[in-house]
Design an enzyme around this catalytic site. Structure first.
Site, mmCIF file in Angstrom:
data_model
loop_
_atom_site.group_PDB
_atom_site.id
_atom_site.type_symbol
_atom_site.label_atom_id
_atom_site.label_comp_id
_atom_site.label_asym_id
_atom_site.label_seq_id
_atom_site.Cartn_x
_atom_site.Cartn_y
_atom_site.Cartn_z
ATOM 1 N N SER A 1 0.546 -1.104 -0.118
ATOM 2 C CA SER A 1 0.094 -0.128 -0.431
ATOM 3 C C SER A 1 0.830 1.511 -0.593
ATOM 4 O O SER A 1 1.428 1.076 0.880
ATOM 5 C CB SER A 1 -0.893 0.524 1.366
ATOM 6 O OG SER A 1 -1.344 0.772 1.337
ATOM 7 N N LYS B 1 2.041 -3.578 6.576
ATOM 8 C CA LYS B 1 2.392 -3.354 5.202
ATOM 9 C C LYS B 1 3.570 -3.526 4.757
ATOM 10 O O LYS B 1 4.766 -4.310 4.659
ATOM 11 C CB LYS B 1 1.418 -2.947 4.235
ATOM 12 C CG LYS B 1 0.182 -2.443 4.457
ATOM 13 C CD LYS B 1 -0.229 -3.888 3.295
ATOM 14 C CE LYS B 1 -1.707 -4.261 3.462
ATOM 15 N NZ LYS B 1 -1.537 -5.656 2.586
ATOM 16 N N TYR C 1 -1.917 -1.363 10.579
ATOM 17 C CA TYR C 1 -2.557 -1.285 9.628
ATOM 18 C C TYR C 1 -1.076 -1.204 8.881
ATOM 19 O O TYR C 1 -0.088 -1.974 7.979
ATOM 20 C CB TYR C 1 -4.003 -1.128 8.902
ATOM 21 C CG TYR C 1 -3.665 -1.345 7.278
ATOM 22 C CD1 TYR C 1 -4.032 -2.249 6.746
ATOM 23 C CD2 TYR C 1 -3.479 -0.306 6.309
ATOM 24 C CE1 TYR C 1 -3.858 -2.768 5.325
ATOM 25 C CE2 TYR C 1 -3.365 0.323 5.148
ATOM 26 C CZ TYR C 1 -3.844 -1.394 4.595
ATOM 27 O OH TYR C 1 -3.612 -1.474 3.098
HETATM 28 N N1 UFG Z 1 -13.247 10.950 3.023
HETATM 29 C C1 UFG Z 1 -14.216 11.242 3.520
HETATM 30 N N2 UFG Z 1 -15.149 11.272 4.230
HETATM 31 C C2 UFG Z 1 -15.178 10.013 4.336
HETATM 32 C C3 UFG Z 1 -14.264 8.905 3.736
HETATM 33 C C4 UFG Z 1 -12.586 9.420 3.879
HETATM 34 O O1 UFG Z 1 -14.288 13.191 2.721
HETATM 35 O O2 UFG Z 1 -16.340 9.363 5.093
HETATM 36 C C5 UFG Z 1 -11.837 11.596 2.421
HETATM 37 C C6 UFG Z 1 -10.449 11.737 3.592
HETATM 38 O O3 UFG Z 1 -10.439 12.383 4.300
HETATM 39 C C7 UFG Z 1 -9.800 11.517 2.344
HETATM 40 C C8 UFG Z 1 -10.175 10.779 1.124
HETATM 41 O O4 UFG Z 1 -12.157 10.901 1.028
HETATM 42 O O5 UFG Z 1 -9.225 12.533 1.981
HETATM 43 C C9 UFG Z 1 -9.879 8.962 1.200
HETATM 44 O O6 UFG Z 1 -10.555 8.657 1.955
HETATM 45 P P1 UFG Z 1 -10.635 6.918 2.191
HETATM 46 O O7 UFG Z 1 -10.830 6.345 3.606
HETATM 47 O O8 UFG Z 1 -10.685 6.759 1.439
HETATM 48 O O9 UFG Z 1 -8.781 6.546 1.808
HETATM 49 P P2 UFG Z 1 -7.532 6.833 2.679
HETATM 50 O O10 UFG Z 1 -6.706 7.532 1.565
HETATM 51 O O11 UFG Z 1 -7.417 7.750 3.715
HETATM 52 O O12 UFG Z 1 -6.565 5.426 2.694
HETATM 53 C C10 UFG Z 1 -6.925 4.270 1.616
HETATM 54 C C11 UFG Z 1 -7.206 3.148 2.403
HETATM 55 C C12 UFG Z 1 -6.317 2.480 2.744
HETATM 56 C C13 UFG Z 1 -3.805 2.849 2.341
HETATM 57 C C14 UFG Z 1 -4.437 4.417 2.091
HETATM 58 C C15 UFG Z 1 -2.839 5.049 1.480
HETATM 59 O O13 UFG Z 1 -7.794 3.481 2.556
HETATM 60 O O14 UFG Z 1 -6.250 0.910 3.120
HETATM 61 O O15 UFG Z 1 -5.437 4.742 0.879
HETATM 62 O O16 UFG Z 1 -2.962 4.529 0.329
HETATM 63 F F1 UFG Z 1 -3.079 2.684 3.385
#
Ligand code: UFG
Length: 338
Positions: free
Chosen positions: A124, A153, A149
């Site tokens: 990841s 990785k 998590y």
């Molecule tokens: N977001 C919202 N509302 C939500 C969910 C997310 O505004 O309900 C925003 C977050 O703040 C972020 C973006 O959407 O700015 C993406 O969030 P995600 O939770 O979809 O993804 P992340 O980038 O936080 O995490 C993902 C994977 C992880 C991985 C990470 C880095 O879930 O497993 O990318 O690669 F580790």
């Protein structure tokens, strides 16, 4: 060639099974369905016309895993099996370390016993941690992960790298995924989180289909194009094709190679909300909420290494991602639990 997919019934594993079958590989799946559904197997058969070998086992269980290698001549493994929720990993870190690391150790030991020397690992972008400048490149320093998590990785990358150094002829490809979204174009397989989703795209999908009232947008005061978080979203079919390319590479090389699999483009939360509204034909209600702990303002991939060496690049647009995600969600409003 016969390929074992650990966690092959999961979101990325199932899409990879489709692409491997299309590329002429024989696929065997090992999955304990801890976060996936046995119905995936029927859906895979509908898409590919093939019935994949299935072992309902915990990959950490060496006796059970040996049976898979005993009954099949496995040429390579793609290792997807593992827990993947960031917030859950903060709450139950030992369970994450135990599960994700044990499965990997058992797998490598059994592969060693049966002379299987090729692995592709599902890593990841989170391994770049909280301090790396973006776009992320494979040779950047890793570490400073913001949650257990992410550390699992990174530790697994280390374990595989040390093993490859000790074992002549062993070949490992570590794939660092960015943000996988979308679904197979058939609408038969897709992402189906068990509880309320943590990730943006499945959350938007559930709002779009009326299962959740509105999206919380976590922060609109980041130093980004519109103040909301920016990520590198990649269509899961593109990601799956990246695995087929990585497998081909692993078979022809030895040692360890790392590739970013991302689209190389930053998309904001609000851009994604707007693209999804267009795809589903109605507005997605949202509220601005405080920033979420541990979130970075922005990151995306430099995916040029995969392009140059694997000949792979992401082909699908954000509109494709939203169209296919909506196709899956609207045809399967309860996911696999129809
Ligand atoms: N977001 C919202 N509302 C939500 C969910 C997310 O505004 O309900 C925003 C977050 O703040 C972020 C973006 O959407 O700015 C993406 O969030 P995600 O939770 O979809 O993804 P992340 O980038 O936080 O995490 C993902 C994977 C992880 C991985 C990470 C880095 O879930 O497993 O990318 O690669 F580790």
């Amino acid at each position: 060639m016969k390929i074992l997919l650990t966690g092959g019934a999961g979101y990325i594993g199932s899409h990879t099974a489709v692409e491997l079958a299309a590329a002429g590989y024989e696929v065997v799946i090992a999955d304990n369905f801890s976060n996936s559904s046995p119905k995936v197997l029927e859906r895979l058969e509908m898409i590919t016309g093939k019935r994949f070998g299935l072992y309902e086992i915990d990959v950490a269980d060496k006796t059970a895993l040996k049976k898979v290698f005993e009954e099949n001549k496995i040429d390579a493994v793609i290792h997807f099996a593992g827990y993947k929720s960031v917030p859950e990993s903060v709450k139950v870190p030992l369970s994450y370390y135990r599960n994700n690391i044990d499965t990997t150790l058992s797998l490598l030991e059994v592969m060693g016993e049966y002379g299987c020397n090729n692995i592709v690992f599902s890593s990841s972008a989170t391994v770049y941690g909280t301090k790396a400048p973006y776009p992320y490149k494979e040779d950047m320093e890793t570490g400073n992960c913001s949650n257990p998590y992410g550390w699992t990785k990174l530790f697994i990358e280390r374990i595989i790298t040390d093993y490859a150094a000790a074992k002549e002829g062993f070949s490992a490809v570590l794939l660092r995924y960015f943000n996988p979204v979308g679904a197979h174009e058939s609408g038969l397989i897709g992402e189906d989180p068990r509880d309320i989703p943590n990730n943006l795209m499945p959350y938007i999908s559930r709002v779009a289909v009326g299962k959740l009232p509105y999206l919380n947008v976590y922060g609109n005061d980041y130093p980004t194009k519109d103040g909301t978080g920016v990520r590198d979203y990649i269509h899961v079919t593109d990601l799956a094709k990246g695995h087929a390319a990585a497998l081909d590479f692993a078979e022809k090389h030895s040692g360890v190679e790392i590739f970013n699999l991302g689209a190389g483009k930053g998309i904001s939360v609000l851009e994604m909300v707007n693209a999804y509204s267009k795809a589903c034909g109605h507005d997605i209600p949202y509220k601005i909420a405080p920033r979420r702990d541990g979130d970075l303002a922005e990151f995306y991939a430099d995916a040029s290494k995969a392009n140059v060496i694997l000949g792979w690049k992401a082909e699908h647009s954000v509109d494709d991602m939203c169209r296919d995600s909506w196709n899956w969600q609207s045809k399967n409003p309860k996911g696999y639990n129809e």
